[in-house]
Design a protein around this motif. Structure first.
Motif, short mmCIF file in Angstrom:
data_model
loop_
_atom_site.label_atom_id
_atom_site.label_comp_id
_atom_site.label_asym_id
_atom_site.label_seq_id
_atom_site.Cartn_x
_atom_site.Cartn_y
_atom_site.Cartn_z
N SER A 27 14.94 42.65 14.52
CA SER A 27 14.28 41.66 14.36
C SER A 27 12.68 41.71 14.68
CB SER A 27 14.82 40.52 15.40
OG SER A 27 14.91 41.03 17.02
N LEU A 47 5.69 37.19 10.95
CA LEU A 47 7.18 35.62 10.55
C LEU A 47 6.37 35.19 9.70
CD1 LEU A 47 8.46 35.39 13.50
CD2 LEU A 47 9.81 35.90 12.44
N SER A 48 7.09 34.13 8.73
CA SER A 48 5.77 33.50 8.02
C SER A 48 6.24 32.16 8.47
CB SER A 48 6.79 33.64 6.21
OG SER A 48 8.16 32.64 6.29
N ARG A 50 7.58 29.30 7.79
CA ARG A 50 8.88 28.96 7.24
C ARG A 50 9.77 29.52 8.09
NH1 ARG A 50 14.04 30.82 4.44
NH2 ARG A 50 15.04 28.81 3.50
N GLU A 51 10.14 30.86 8.09
CA GLU A 51 10.60 31.51 9.87
C GLU A 51 10.19 31.12 10.97
OE1 GLU A 51 11.62 35.93 7.59
OE2 GLU A 51 10.05 35.37 9.19
N THR A 53 8.95 27.92 11.45
CA THR A 53 9.57 26.29 11.78
C THR A 53 10.77 26.75 12.11
OG1 THR A 53 8.00 25.84 9.97
CG2 THR A 53 9.81 24.71 10.26
N ILE A 54 11.45 27.48 11.14
CA ILE A 54 13.51 27.10 11.75
C ILE A 54 13.69 28.14 12.99
CG2 ILE A 54 15.25 28.38 10.50
CD1 ILE A 54 14.19 28.71 7.67
N PHE A 55 13.13 28.42 13.55
CA PHE A 55 13.00 29.24 14.80
C PHE A 55 13.01 28.11 15.90
CE2 PHE A 55 12.76 33.65 13.08
CZ PHE A 55 13.93 34.31 13.19
#
Length: 329
Positions: A27, A47-48, A50-51, A53-55
């Motif tokens: 990861s 990490l972008s 979007r990633e 925000t998801i996390f």
């Protein structure tokens, strides 16, 4: 000129090492080194937005879920505690049946008139065994044995749940007539009896049809401290604000009145003439105006006119008088 492509092909190899592509299962957080060096952290953390925000949203949902579970557990524990507490008063009621099943030992009557027109008689049964001091005070005044009685005295307040009689005055002719017979209008013994009954009997005491004597004023402010010169020295003294009731005013509840439990001692109940009490409760009264901003300001600054106006609230326009009263054989 021919060596440049070779340099380019040779220089592209360090950017694609075999070790970097051999571990795709790691990861992005595991690739972050422990060193606080910012350039290395920037290279390794890929990490972008979007990633991220998801996390962050997933972590927030986990936290909210944990709080919801804890809240449900806490509410369940509170419900269990409330049910156990609600069962306790029922046990108290079963252990003290005398609070709800009292038997009158004496009977008195009050003849009522409204604006000079007789409207009927109210018969009251008194609990002499449970509240002897209160019954003795009330029966002596009704019969006239105290040197003064409720005759020609009027009801001074009519509320939606009860009606209140003005009782005797703590000054003037009423006190002089009472002192001739040795009667004391102080309510000290009545307050002690109220405290005992308040602890012994749970729930609402002033139920519909009950009769009680006003023995204390729960809204009375605490005494004020002031400096007083005594024998050439300044001493701190307490100044009483307001007056305590003298234990002669009584109330008759037309509905359950828990607001009276903090001030009145229940001494009996109406056993006849409840329609007369309801007739008194239908008399028109002075409208209460405590919500007015002018009244609030006057009350706040201590204007005496506000105190006088407050005494007149809920006072009947008609004269509701006890024309005759006494003990019944």
């Amino acid at each position: 000129m021919l060596q440049n492509p070779r340099v380019v092909r040779y220089s592209a190899q360090p950017f694609n090492p075999p070790t970097r592509t051999s571990a795709p299962s790691l990861s992005p957080f595991q690739l972050i080194p422990t060193s606080p060096s910012f350039p290395i952290l920037k290279r390794q953390c890929r990490l972008s937005r979007r990633e991220l925000t998801i996390f962050s949203n997933s972590c927030l949902l986990l936290l909210l879920g944990a709080q919801a579970v804890d809240g449900s557990r806490a509410r369940a524990e509170e419900d269990v505690a409330n049910t156990s507490n609600s069962d306790q008063p029922e046990e108290n009621l079963t252990t003290t049946p005398s609070c709800t099943e009292r038997k009158p030992t004496k009977q008195v009557f009050l003849d009522i008139s409204i604006d000079g027109e007789p409207v009927g008689r109210i018969t009251i049964g008194l609990y002499g065994d449970e509240v002897p001091a209160g019954v003795d005070r009330f029966s002596k005044i009704v019969s006239g044995a105290a040197g003064i009685s409720y005759r020609r005295k009027e009801f001074v307040k009519i509320m939606p749940n009860y009606v209140q009689h003005g009782g005797l005055r703590s000054y003037g002719v009423d006190v002089e007539l009472a002192t001739r017979t040795g009667s004391n209008l102080a309510a000290d013994t009545l307050v002690q009896e109220w405290e005992r009954e308040y602890e012994r009997c749970p729930g609402t005491k002033n139920v519909a049809g009950s009769v009680g004597i006003i023995v204390r004023n729960p809204s009375k402010p605490p005494p004020k401290l002031k400096l007083v010169a005594k024998q050439g020295k300044l001493e701190i003294d307490q100044e009483e604000v307001g007056t305590d009731p003298n234990g002669t005013q009584f109330v008759i509840a037309t509905k359950d009145s828990p607001e009276l439990d903090a001030s009145s001692l229940v001494i009996g109940r109406v056993i006849g003439g409840m329609e007369v009490v309801e007739r008194i409760g239908q008399v028109k009264t002075v409208q209460e105006n405590t919500g007015s901003p002018y009244f609030r300001v006057a009350k706040l600054i201590g204007d005496k006119r506000a105190v006088v106006a407050e005494r007149g609230f809920n006072r009947p326009y008609s004269k509701v008088i006890v024309t005759n009263c006494g003990l019944m054989e």
